[in-house]
Design a protein around this motif. Structure first.
Motif, PDB file in Angstrom:
ATOM      1  N   VAL A 196      38.978  14.536  30.679  1.00  0.00           N
ATOM      2  CA  VAL A 196      38.891  15.254  31.944  1.00  0.00           C
ATOM      3  C   VAL A 196      37.802  16.317  31.854  1.00  0.00           C
ATOM      4  O   VAL A 196      37.740  17.071  30.886  1.00  0.00           O
ATOM      5  CB  VAL A 196      40.251  15.884  32.309  1.00  0.00           C
ATOM      6  N   VAL A 197      36.941  16.359  32.888  1.00  0.00           N
ATOM      7  CA  VAL A 197      35.881  17.371  32.934  1.00  0.00           C
ATOM      8  C   VAL A 197      36.112  18.397  34.033  1.00  0.00           C
ATOM      9  O   VAL A 197      35.591  19.505  33.958  1.00  0.00           O
ATOM     10  CB  VAL A 197      34.476  16.738  33.049  1.00  0.00           C
ATOM     11  N   ARG A 198      36.882  18.056  35.060  1.00  0.00           N
ATOM     12  CA  ARG A 198      37.228  18.983  36.144  1.00  0.00           C
ATOM     13  C   ARG A 198      38.543  18.533  36.745  1.00  0.00           C
ATOM     14  O   ARG A 198      38.859  17.341  36.749  1.00  0.00           O
ATOM     15  CB  ARG A 198      36.184  18.976  37.276  1.00  0.00           C
ATOM     16  N   SER A 250      41.046  19.752  40.301  1.00  0.00           N
ATOM     17  CA  SER A 250      41.379  20.632  41.409  1.00  0.00           C
ATOM     18  C   SER A 250      42.792  20.271  41.867  1.00  0.00           C
ATOM     19  O   SER A 250      43.427  19.381  41.299  1.00  0.00           O
ATOM     20  CB  SER A 250      40.373  20.469  42.558  1.00  0.00           C
ATOM     21  N   ALA A 251      43.253  20.920  42.903  1.00  0.00           N
ATOM     22  CA  ALA A 251      44.592  20.624  43.417  1.00  0.00           C
ATOM     23  C   ALA A 251      44.698  19.180  43.904  1.00  0.00           C
ATOM     24  O   ALA A 251      45.772  18.574  43.810  1.00  0.00           O
ATOM     25  CB  ALA A 251      44.940  21.584  44.551  1.00  0.00           C
ATOM     26  N   THR A 252      43.585  18.618  44.393  1.00  0.00           N
ATOM     27  CA  THR A 252      43.635  17.281  44.999  1.00  0.00           C
ATOM     28  C   THR A 252      42.849  16.217  44.255  1.00  0.00           C
ATOM     29  O   THR A 252      42.940  15.040  44.603  1.00  0.00           O
ATOM     30  CB  THR A 252      43.100  17.336  46.447  1.00  0.00           C
ATOM     31  N   THR A 253      42.041  16.610  43.243  1.00  0.00           N
ATOM     32  CA  THR A 253      41.170  15.651  42.563  1.00  0.00           C
ATOM     33  C   THR A 253      41.237  15.790  41.054  1.00  0.00           C
ATOM     34  O   THR A 253      41.649  16.817  40.520  1.00  0.00           O
ATOM     35  CB  THR A 253      39.697  15.833  42.993  1.00  0.00           C
ATOM     36  N   LEU A 254      40.770  14.738  40.392  1.00  0.00           N
ATOM     37  CA  LEU A 254      40.635  14.727  38.942  1.00  0.00           C
ATOM     38  C   LEU A 254      39.288  14.068  38.633  1.00  0.00           C
ATOM     39  O   LEU A 254      38.946  13.042  39.230  1.00  0.00           O
ATOM     40  CB  LEU A 254      41.767  13.922  38.302  1.00  0.00           C
ATOM     41  N   ALA A 255      38.526  14.661  37.723  1.00  0.00           N
ATOM     42  CA  ALA A 255      37.233  14.104  37.312  1.00  0.00           C
ATOM     43  C   ALA A 255      37.262  13.867  35.818  1.00  0.00           C
ATOM     44  O   ALA A 255      37.642  14.754  35.049  1.00  0.00           O
ATOM     45  CB  ALA A 255      36.102  15.061  37.687  1.00  0.00           C
ATOM     46  N   PHE A 256      36.873  12.662  35.411  1.00  0.00           N
ATOM     47  CA  PHE A 256      36.908  12.304  33.993  1.00  0.00           C
ATOM     48  C   PHE A 256      35.766  11.350  33.670  1.00  0.00           C
ATOM     49  O   PHE A 256      35.235  10.669  34.544  1.00  0.00           O
ATOM     50  CB  PHE A 256      38.266  11.698  33.607  1.00  0.00           C
ATOM     51  N   ARG A 257      35.419  11.303  32.390  1.00  0.00           N
ATOM     52  CA  ARG A 257      34.310  10.452  31.945  1.00  0.00           C
ATOM     53  C   ARG A 257      34.692   8.976  32.035  1.00  0.00           C
ATOM     54  O   ARG A 257      35.803   8.588  31.687  1.00  0.00           O
ATOM     55  CB  ARG A 257      33.919  10.804  30.515  1.00  0.00           C
ATOM     56  N   ASP A 258      33.743   8.169  32.492  1.00  0.00           N
ATOM     57  CA  ASP A 258      33.934   6.723  32.563  1.00  0.00           C
ATOM     58  C   ASP A 258      33.947   6.160  31.147  1.00  0.00           C
ATOM     59  O   ASP A 258      33.140   6.576  30.314  1.00  0.00           O
ATOM     60  CB  ASP A 258      32.805   6.091  33.381  1.00  0.00           C
ATOM     61  N   ILE A 259      34.864   5.239  30.864  1.00  0.00           N
ATOM     62  CA  ILE A 259      34.948   4.673  29.507  1.00  0.00           C
ATOM     63  C   ILE A 259      33.855   3.645  29.237  1.00  0.00           C
ATOM     64  O   ILE A 259      33.654   3.239  28.104  1.00  0.00           O
ATOM     65  CB  ILE A 259      36.335   4.060  29.214  1.00  0.00           C
ATOM     66  N   ASN A 260      33.136   3.228  30.289  1.00  0.00           N
ATOM     67  CA  ASN A 260      32.031   2.284  30.152  1.00  0.00           C
ATOM     68  C   ASN A 260      30.821   2.864  30.889  1.00  0.00           C
ATOM     69  O   ASN A 260      30.418   2.352  31.936  1.00  0.00           O
ATOM     70  CB  ASN A 260      32.428   0.914  30.714  1.00  0.00           C
ATOM     71  N   PRO A 261      30.236   3.949  30.357  1.00  0.00           N
ATOM     72  CA  PRO A 261      29.188   4.651  31.105  1.00  0.00           C
ATOM     73  C   PRO A 261      27.948   3.804  31.353  1.00  0.00           C
ATOM     74  O   PRO A 261      27.498   3.071  30.490  1.00  0.00           O
ATOM     75  CB  PRO A 261      28.873   5.864  30.224  1.00  0.00           C
TER      76      PRO A 261
END
Length: 119
Positions: A23-25, A27-38
């Motif tokens: 996880v990189v960010r 918020s109350a409504t979202t989640l941001a994370f690194r793709d496992i196949n960039p």
């Protein structure tokens, strides 16, 4: 049902903490994370925490959360230091467009030159 967690959805399980993600960010409504196949040096997925099968259904049901996804994508780009050089936000909708996980998500791609047209 849209908005409700789906037990067979990979991204719902990541939101629930059942499957690990970098996880990189958040918020109350979202989640941001690194793709496992960039596909680029920076490749982060921004998802709504609520389940919606694609970007169009998210925008129709919860336009404010769709805006949150885009806002967070911009913040990811700033955090990842790609905002100044340029980045791409991709929202695939449907299998024919390359969507493989049917939970709305935005790809934030950057750190290299992007070609046009894509795909």
């Amino acid at each position: 049902m849209a908005g409700e967690p789906q037990t067979d959805c990979l991204f719902c399980r990541i939101v629930a903490g059942e499957i690990p993600a970098t996880v990189v960010r958040e918020s109350a409504t979202t989640l941001a994370f690194r793709d496992i196949n960039p596909q680029a040096p920076t490749h982060v997925l921004v998802i709504p925490k609520a389940h919606h099968p694609d970007a169009a259904s998210l925008a129709a049901a919860e336009p404010e959360v769709a805006a949150d996804v885009l806002r967070e994508a911009g913040l990811v780009a700033a955090d990842e230091e790609i905002a100044g050089t340029g980045y791409r936000i991709v929202l695939n909708t449907g299998a024919g467009a390359g969507q493989t996980v049917f939970h709305a998500h935005a790809h934030v791609l950057g750190g290299r030159g992007m070609q046009w047209p894509p795909g």
